[in-house]
Motif scaffolding. Structure first.
Motif, PDB file in Angstrom:
ATOM      1  N   THR A 284      45.456 -66.439 -80.857  1.00  0.00           N
ATOM      2  CA  THR A 284      46.870 -66.074 -80.726  1.00  0.00           C
ATOM      3  C   THR A 284      47.500 -67.472 -80.047  1.00  0.00           C
ATOM      4  OG1 THR A 284      46.677 -64.840 -78.837  1.00  0.00           O
ATOM      5  CG2 THR A 284      46.236 -63.745 -80.754  1.00  0.00           C
ATOM      6  N   ASP A 285      48.540 -67.652 -80.765  1.00  0.00           N
ATOM      7  CA  ASP A 285      49.402 -68.660 -80.095  1.00  0.00           C
ATOM      8  C   ASP A 285      49.988 -68.643 -78.391  1.00  0.00           C
ATOM      9  OD1 ASP A 285      48.989 -69.704 -82.513  1.00  0.00           O
ATOM     10  OD2 ASP A 285      51.123 -69.809 -83.092  1.00  0.00           O
ATOM     11  N   THR A 289      57.091 -66.940 -74.539  1.00  0.00           N
ATOM     12  CA  THR A 289      57.765 -65.606 -74.572  1.00  0.00           C
ATOM     13  C   THR A 289      56.839 -64.408 -74.462  1.00  0.00           C
ATOM     14  OG1 THR A 289      57.858 -65.731 -76.974  1.00  0.00           O
ATOM     15  CG2 THR A 289      59.727 -66.434 -75.883  1.00  0.00           C
ATOM     16  N   ALA A 290      55.540 -64.577 -74.564  1.00  0.00           N
ATOM     17  CA  ALA A 290      54.598 -63.509 -74.465  1.00  0.00           C
ATOM     18  C   ALA A 290      54.651 -63.127 -73.153  1.00  0.00           C
ATOM     19  CB  ALA A 290      52.971 -63.954 -74.608  1.00  0.00           C
ATOM     20  N   PRO A 291      54.825 -61.787 -72.811  1.00  0.00           N
ATOM     21  CA  PRO A 291      54.950 -61.112 -71.584  1.00  0.00           C
ATOM     22  C   PRO A 291      54.034 -61.672 -70.251  1.00  0.00           C
ATOM     23  CG  PRO A 291      54.818 -59.263 -73.146  1.00  0.00           C
ATOM     24  CD  PRO A 291      54.395 -60.671 -74.012  1.00  0.00           C
ATOM     25  N   GLU A 292      52.764 -61.781 -70.563  1.00  0.00           N
ATOM     26  CA  GLU A 292      51.906 -62.354 -69.403  1.00  0.00           C
ATOM     27  C   GLU A 292      52.131 -63.755 -69.045  1.00  0.00           C
ATOM     28  OE1 GLU A 292      47.925 -61.666 -70.252  1.00  0.00           O
ATOM     29  OE2 GLU A 292      48.037 -59.502 -70.203  1.00  0.00           O
ATOM     30  N   GLU A 293      52.491 -64.323 -70.232  1.00  0.00           N
ATOM     31  CA  GLU A 293      52.735 -66.122 -70.079  1.00  0.00           C
ATOM     32  C   GLU A 293      54.085 -66.354 -69.342  1.00  0.00           C
ATOM     33  OE1 GLU A 293      50.132 -68.297 -71.462  1.00  0.00           O
ATOM     34  OE2 GLU A 293      49.344 -66.366 -71.233  1.00  0.00           O
ATOM     35  N   LYS A 294      55.014 -65.429 -69.727  1.00  0.00           N
ATOM     36  CA  LYS A 294      56.507 -65.609 -69.353  1.00  0.00           C
ATOM     37  C   LYS A 294      56.322 -65.162 -67.885  1.00  0.00           C
ATOM     38  CE  LYS A 294      61.434 -64.396 -69.991  1.00  0.00           C
ATOM     39  NZ  LYS A 294      62.216 -63.610 -70.788  1.00  0.00           N
ATOM     40  N   ALA A 295      55.523 -64.104 -67.460  1.00  0.00           N
ATOM     41  CA  ALA A 295      55.593 -63.651 -66.085  1.00  0.00           C
ATOM     42  C   ALA A 295      54.785 -64.698 -65.116  1.00  0.00           C
ATOM     43  CB  ALA A 295      54.768 -62.375 -65.901  1.00  0.00           C
ATOM     44  N   ARG A 296      53.847 -65.480 -65.731  1.00  0.00           N
ATOM     45  CA  ARG A 296      53.438 -66.321 -64.843  1.00  0.00           C
ATOM     46  C   ARG A 296      54.699 -67.631 -64.756  1.00  0.00           C
ATOM     47  NH1 ARG A 296      49.605 -67.641 -68.174  1.00  0.00           N
ATOM     48  NH2 ARG A 296      50.460 -69.552 -68.918  1.00  0.00           N
ATOM     49  N   ILE A 297      55.160 -68.009 -65.555  1.00  0.00           N
ATOM     50  CA  ILE A 297      55.903 -69.046 -65.509  1.00  0.00           C
ATOM     51  C   ILE A 297      57.007 -68.834 -64.418  1.00  0.00           C
ATOM     52  CG2 ILE A 297      57.595 -70.419 -66.848  1.00  0.00           C
ATOM     53  CD1 ILE A 297      55.829 -70.063 -69.451  1.00  0.00           C
ATOM     54  N   LEU A 298      57.712 -67.346 -64.438  1.00  0.00           N
ATOM     55  CA  LEU A 298      58.866 -67.299 -63.706  1.00  0.00           C
ATOM     56  C   LEU A 298      58.089 -67.073 -62.378  1.00  0.00           C
ATOM     57  CD1 LEU A 298      60.231 -64.227 -65.939  1.00  0.00           C
ATOM     58  CD2 LEU A 298      61.313 -66.718 -65.680  1.00  0.00           C
ATOM     59  N   LYS A 299      57.128 -66.501 -62.033  1.00  0.00           N
ATOM     60  CA  LYS A 299      56.384 -66.558 -60.837  1.00  0.00           C
ATOM     61  C   LYS A 299      56.295 -68.121 -60.189  1.00  0.00           C
ATOM     62  CE  LYS A 299      52.656 -64.348 -58.277  1.00  0.00           C
ATOM     63  NZ  LYS A 299      51.268 -63.834 -58.334  1.00  0.00           N
ATOM     64  N   SER A 300      56.249 -69.022 -60.948  1.00  0.00           N
ATOM     65  CA  SER A 300      56.102 -70.270 -60.600  1.00  0.00           C
ATOM     66  C   SER A 300      57.435 -71.089 -60.401  1.00  0.00           C
ATOM     67  CB  SER A 300      55.098 -71.472 -61.463  1.00  0.00           C
ATOM     68  OG  SER A 300      53.955 -70.468 -61.323  1.00  0.00           O
ATOM     69  N   ASN A 301      58.503 -70.322 -60.389  1.00  0.00           N
ATOM     70  CA  ASN A 301      59.818 -70.820 -60.568  1.00  0.00           C
ATOM     71  C   ASN A 301      60.386 -71.761 -61.806  1.00  0.00           C
ATOM     72  OD1 ASN A 301      60.462 -69.781 -57.882  1.00  0.00           O
ATOM     73  ND2 ASN A 301      59.434 -71.371 -56.927  1.00  0.00           N
ATOM     74  N   SER A 333      52.713 -72.411 -73.629  1.00  0.00           N
ATOM     75  CA  SER A 333      52.752 -71.981 -72.095  1.00  0.00           C
ATOM     76  C   SER A 333      51.077 -72.369 -71.585  1.00  0.00           C
ATOM     77  CB  SER A 333      52.633 -70.486 -72.038  1.00  0.00           C
ATOM     78  OG  SER A 333      51.896 -69.783 -72.894  1.00  0.00           O
ATOM     79  N   ARG A 334      50.445 -72.966 -72.691  1.00  0.00           N
ATOM     80  CA  ARG A 334      49.157 -73.346 -72.062  1.00  0.00           C
ATOM     81  C   ARG A 334      48.927 -74.707 -72.786  1.00  0.00           C
ATOM     82  NH1 ARG A 334      44.954 -68.626 -70.966  1.00  0.00           N
ATOM     83  NH2 ARG A 334      46.740 -66.970 -70.454  1.00  0.00           N
ATOM     84  N   ALA A 335      48.442 -75.847 -71.987  1.00  0.00           N
ATOM     85  CA  ALA A 335      48.323 -77.176 -72.701  1.00  0.00           C
ATOM     86  C   ALA A 335      47.335 -77.831 -71.756  1.00  0.00           C
ATOM     87  CB  ALA A 335      49.527 -77.746 -73.099  1.00  0.00           C
TER      88      ALA A 335
END
Length: 427
Positions: A284-285, A289-301, A333-335
């Motif tokens: 899965t791409d 915008t995926a909930p778990e991916e976005k939460a991790r990004i926002l948590k990292s400012n 969100s991952r690379a």
């Protein structure tokens, strides 16, 4: 008297016979003494002698000429055929037997005609050794899942600009051992994306050898490999601040297919059912915008937003940004690589899927988003299913993706890469 001997011929013959008899007696006495000396040897010395002989024999190669290959100094040459045509390599084959079965050690391998502590008896009168519970090479090959693979990467197109192909791929039909395979597709992005994807192609398969060999958990081993190549990239000469790569990697061992991926390069499995072909998504791409991916990004400012045009209207996909700057603008969100994006929650840790293949599972397709932009998973499966040859199927899939780009984007084409792996199931 001339040049002849003055000793009569008959007397010379008698002297020769006496000398031969004396030499034979002397040799007999010597052999008796040596035999007695061997009898006096301690058990430790006897064991050491057997070990030495076993170690020496295990270096005998299977070369048709019987030559020892990579033998250490002092290793014995291959034994020659004995009486009756039986080869002295019989014992060598037994002592040097190698198996991938973790429960089958040289100590518990039994052969027909083998008696404990009686190696010489096996050489002389026993039948040819066969491993109990092990299949003959032909039978083993017949029962093993085999693969036929083809890869193709085609550079994109931008009118008035010579585009560098930033995609890469690799395929190893036989990887580490006979029953293992490794396949991968990478899509680079940024100013040096082609260098990043090329680095991953070159180093990831080598790095994974160690992790897959030492780590029993395949998913954990693949994760360790992805993270290690990402750290290696950060310390390389490649400028990865704004450049990176996706990666989708499938590892096949026996009939177990494990797929690991970061980014939006995809994998799909083609399964033939009673109602036709079915597409099973292996990935899965990784979208921000995926909930778990976005939460991790926002948590990292970090921020997840779309670009806006001059009129203030949002445009393009959602991207990852620094809190107070419109950089780096990564659309996933991952690379691997992407040093700056990693500071705001982008990660190189892959996701995984594991599948046990059945005879209905006919092939997999690993491809960059150049394929998936205008071709769905089901369409890709239907295209590949039309061709028996993996090479032809791969070419047709890439050509179809290229034509759709030309039609949809008015001459602009993204780089397109596909790996098609056909499974040849045992009869």
């Amino acid at each position: 008297m001339g040049c002849g001997s003055s000793v009569p011929v008959e007397a010379a013959d008698q002297q020769d016979q006496q000398q031969k008899h004396s030499q034979q007696s002397s040799q007999g006495q010597t052999s008796v003494k040596q035999g007695a000396g061997n009898a006096d040897k301690s058990p430790e010395e006897s064991t050491k002698a057997k070990t030495t002989r076993a170690r020496r024999l295990s270096y005998i190669s299977n070369d048709a000429n019987g030559a020892a290959v990579n033998a250490p100094p002092g290793a014995a040459a291959p034994a020659t055929s004995g009486p009756g045509g039986r080869s002295g390599n019989t014992r060598a084959r037994r002592l040097s037997y190698v198996t991938n079965d973790p429960n089958a050690t040289p100590a518990n391998l039994k052969f027909s005609g083998e008696a404990d502590g009686n190696e010489e008896g096996e050489l002389e009168g026993a039948d040819e050794p066969t491993v109990q519970g092990q299949l003959a090479p032909e039978e083993q090959e017949r029962r093993t899942l085999r693969v036929n693979v083809a890869c193709m990467s085609r550079a994109g197109r931008e009118p008035g600009f010579k585009k560098t192909n930033q995609d890469n791929c690799f395929a190893f039909e036989k990887y580490i051992t006979e029953d293992q395979s490794l396949f991968g597709a990478m899509d680079g992005h940024g100013p040096h994306g082609h260098l990043v994807s090329g680095y991953v192609k070159q180093h990831l398969p080598i790095i994974l050898v160690n992790h897959l060999t030492l780590e029993k958990d395949v998913k954990k081993a693949l994760t360790q490999g992805f993270c290690e190549v990402d750290r290696s990239l950060a310390n390389s000469r490649i400028d990865c601040e704004f450049s990176g790569s996706t990666a989708v990697v499938s590892y096949l061992k026996g009939k177990t297919l494990t797929t690991a991926w970061v980014g939006d390069s995809r994998g799909v499995l083609g399964r033939e059912g009673k109602r036709g072909w079915e597409a099973i998504d292996l990935t899965t791409d990784h979208k921000p915008t995926a909930p778990e991916e976005k939460a991790r990004i926002l948590k990292s400012n970090g921020r997840v937003e779309r670009l806006v045009d001059e009129m203030g209207q949002p445009m393009g996909p959602y991207r990852v940004w620094l809190q107070y700057a419109w950089i780096p603008g990564l659309a996933m969100s991952r690379a691997l690589g992407d040093v700056l994006a990693h500071q705001v929650g982008v990660t190189s840790e892959p996701d995984h899927t594991v599948m046990e293949l059945t005879p209905q599972d006919k092939f997999i397709v690993l491809a960059s988003d150049g394929v998936w932009e205008f071709i769905s998973s089901k369409e890709a499966v239907e295209i590949v299913a039309q061709y028996d040859s993996a090479e032809e199927a791969c070419r047709q899939l890439v050509d179809e993706a290229y034509q759709r780009w030309l039609t949809e984007e008015e001459g602009v084409v993204d780089d397109i890469t596909a790996v098609v792996v056909r499974f040849i199931h045992p009869a």
